[in-house]
Scaffold this motif. Sequence first.
Motif, short mmCIF file in Angstrom:
data_model
loop_
_atom_site.label_atom_id
_atom_site.label_comp_id
_atom_site.label_asym_id
_atom_site.label_seq_id
_atom_site.Cartn_x
_atom_site.Cartn_y
_atom_site.Cartn_z
N GLY A 68 0.79 -1.23 0.00
CA GLY A 68 0.00 0.00 0.00
C GLY A 68 0.82 1.27 0.00
O GLY A 68 0.33 2.32 0.45
N ILE A 69 2.04 1.22 -0.52
CA ILE A 69 2.87 2.42 -0.57
C ILE A 69 2.32 3.32 -1.66
O ILE A 69 2.27 2.95 -2.83
N ARG A 70 1.90 4.53 -1.27
CA ARG A 70 1.30 5.46 -2.23
C ARG A 70 2.15 6.70 -2.43
O ARG A 70 1.97 7.42 -3.40
N SER A 71 3.00 6.99 -1.46
CA SER A 71 3.92 8.12 -1.62
C SER A 71 5.23 7.77 -0.94
O SER A 71 5.27 6.92 -0.06
N ILE A 72 6.27 8.43 -1.38
CA ILE A 72 7.59 8.13 -0.85
C ILE A 72 8.28 9.43 -0.46
O ILE A 72 7.94 10.48 -1.01
N PRO A 73 9.18 9.38 0.49
CA PRO A 73 9.56 8.18 1.23
C PRO A 73 8.44 7.76 2.19
O PRO A 73 7.67 8.58 2.66
N THR A 74 8.39 6.48 2.45
CA THR A 74 7.50 5.92 3.47
C THR A 74 8.35 5.04 4.38
O THR A 74 9.17 4.27 3.89
#
Length: 126
Positions: A68-74
């Motif tokens: 569920g990574i939608r933006s970075i950095p996470t």
Amino acid sequence: MSTIDLNKDTFQTAIQEDKPLIVDFWAPWCGPCRSFAPVFEQEATEHDDITFAKVNTEEEQELATGLGIRSIPTLMVFREQVLLFSQAGALSPAQLKELIAQVKEVDMKQVHAEIAAQQDGAAPQQ
């Protein structure tokens, strides 16, 4: 200790290790990711009791999507196979130090009891 690189084949094994795992999801083109990298690397050298890992979301799109990574950095923090923390955005050195201190203080017996209670549909015991 320095950071390790994770991919879809090594990720599951990494969260099963005994040590807490802090994962930085990043991409080479991401300015905030590049700014955060030295902060993350510095903390990795100071904590042998924690595994610091990086996931290049450009190379590991399937893994990033699955988590569920939608933006970075996470940043994600796992301990005893439990996701304790997930937050998009670069942390300051002070914020990362505070997060590490909190991760070390978590009572995992209580966390596992709460998870078991939720799965059973009951309230956790105090």
